[in-house]
Design a protein around this motif. Structure first.
Motif, mmCIF file in Angstrom:
data_model
loop_
_atom_site.group_PDB
_atom_site.id
_atom_site.type_symbol
_atom_site.label_atom_id
_atom_site.label_comp_id
_atom_site.label_asym_id
_atom_site.label_seq_id
_atom_site.Cartn_x
_atom_site.Cartn_y
_atom_site.Cartn_z
ATOM 1 N N THR A 31 70.551 64.410 41.783
ATOM 2 C CA THR A 31 71.802 63.697 41.563
ATOM 3 C C THR A 31 71.700 62.270 42.076
ATOM 4 N N ARG A 32 72.103 61.340 41.242
ATOM 5 C CA ARG A 32 72.097 59.898 41.536
ATOM 6 C C ARG A 32 70.691 59.344 41.726
ATOM 7 N N CYS A 33 69.701 60.004 41.153
ATOM 8 C CA CYS A 33 68.339 59.461 41.096
ATOM 9 C C CYS A 33 68.262 58.652 39.807
ATOM 10 N N ASP A 34 68.921 57.522 39.798
ATOM 11 C CA ASP A 34 69.148 56.741 38.585
ATOM 12 C C ASP A 34 67.878 56.196 37.949
ATOM 13 N N SER A 35 66.788 56.066 38.702
ATOM 14 C CA SER A 35 65.535 55.529 38.158
ATOM 15 C C SER A 35 64.587 56.624 37.682
ATOM 16 N N LEU A 36 64.931 57.884 37.952
ATOM 17 C CA LEU A 36 64.045 58.982 37.582
ATOM 18 C C LEU A 36 63.904 59.062 36.068
ATOM 19 N N SER A 37 62.666 58.983 35.586
ATOM 20 C CA SER A 37 62.443 59.064 34.141
ATOM 21 C C SER A 37 61.347 60.064 33.773
ATOM 22 N N VAL A 38 60.561 60.510 34.767
ATOM 23 C CA VAL A 38 59.462 61.434 34.488
ATOM 24 C C VAL A 38 59.385 62.501 35.576
ATOM 25 N N ILE A 39 59.279 63.750 35.126
ATOM 26 C CA ILE A 39 59.015 64.873 36.022
ATOM 27 C C ILE A 39 57.732 65.533 35.537
ATOM 28 N N TYR A 40 56.771 65.683 36.434
ATOM 29 C CA TYR A 40 55.546 66.418 36.132
ATOM 30 C C TYR A 40 55.702 67.788 36.767
ATOM 31 N N ASP A 41 55.822 68.808 35.944
ATOM 32 C CA ASP A 41 56.017 70.162 36.461
ATOM 33 C C ASP A 41 54.730 70.940 36.220
ATOM 34 N N GLU A 42 54.085 71.356 37.286
ATOM 35 C CA GLU A 42 52.793 72.023 37.184
ATOM 36 C C GLU A 42 52.899 73.519 36.906
ATOM 37 N N SER A 43 54.098 74.067 36.921
ATOM 38 C CA SER A 43 54.280 75.502 36.705
ATOM 39 C C SER A 43 54.328 75.847 35.222
ATOM 40 N N PRO A 44 53.586 76.865 34.804
ATOM 41 C CA PRO A 44 53.657 77.285 33.404
ATOM 42 C C PRO A 44 54.947 78.042 33.079
ATOM 43 N N ILE A 45 55.664 78.454 34.119
ATOM 44 C CA ILE A 45 56.926 79.184 33.946
ATOM 45 C C ILE A 45 58.060 78.314 34.485
ATOM 46 N N PRO A 46 59.118 78.102 33.699
ATOM 47 C CA PRO A 46 60.224 77.256 34.176
ATOM 48 C C PRO A 46 60.859 77.818 35.457
#
Length: 87
Positions: A31-46
């Motif tokens: 929340t309020r991470c206004d600059s966040l544009s990329v998430i790298y998620d290493e998990s194959p399962i959400p």
């Protein structure tokens, strides 16, 4: 797990990597991470999430997931409002 509100108001946070060992992400983590544009998620399962961005998501966020995982993320509740891209 990543606890509730862990990155609350980190407005300069542009990208983040979520390790594969994380299986739960708490409410309002970004929340309020206004600059966040990329998430790298290493998990194959959400991961289990409910509402990690509060009630408004202003801009699109790309979530890079392991190859073959995009269908699972795209079908998962709350992940499906993000732009899922296979790595």
């Amino acid at each position: 797990q990543i606890g509730q509100g862990a990155f609350w108001h980190c407005y300069r946070l542009e990208d983040i990597t979520i390790p594969s060992m994380v299986n739960t992400i708490g409410d309002y983590v970004f929340t309020r991470c206004d600059s966040l544009s990329v998430i790298y998620d290493e998990s194959p399962i959400p991961q289990r999430i409910t509402n990690i961005f509060s009630d408004s998501l202003i801009k699109p966020i790309n979530v890079y997931v392991p190859k073959g995982s995009a269908p699972q993320y795209s079908a998962a509740q709350h992940w499906n409002r993000l732009n899922i891209v296979e790595n």
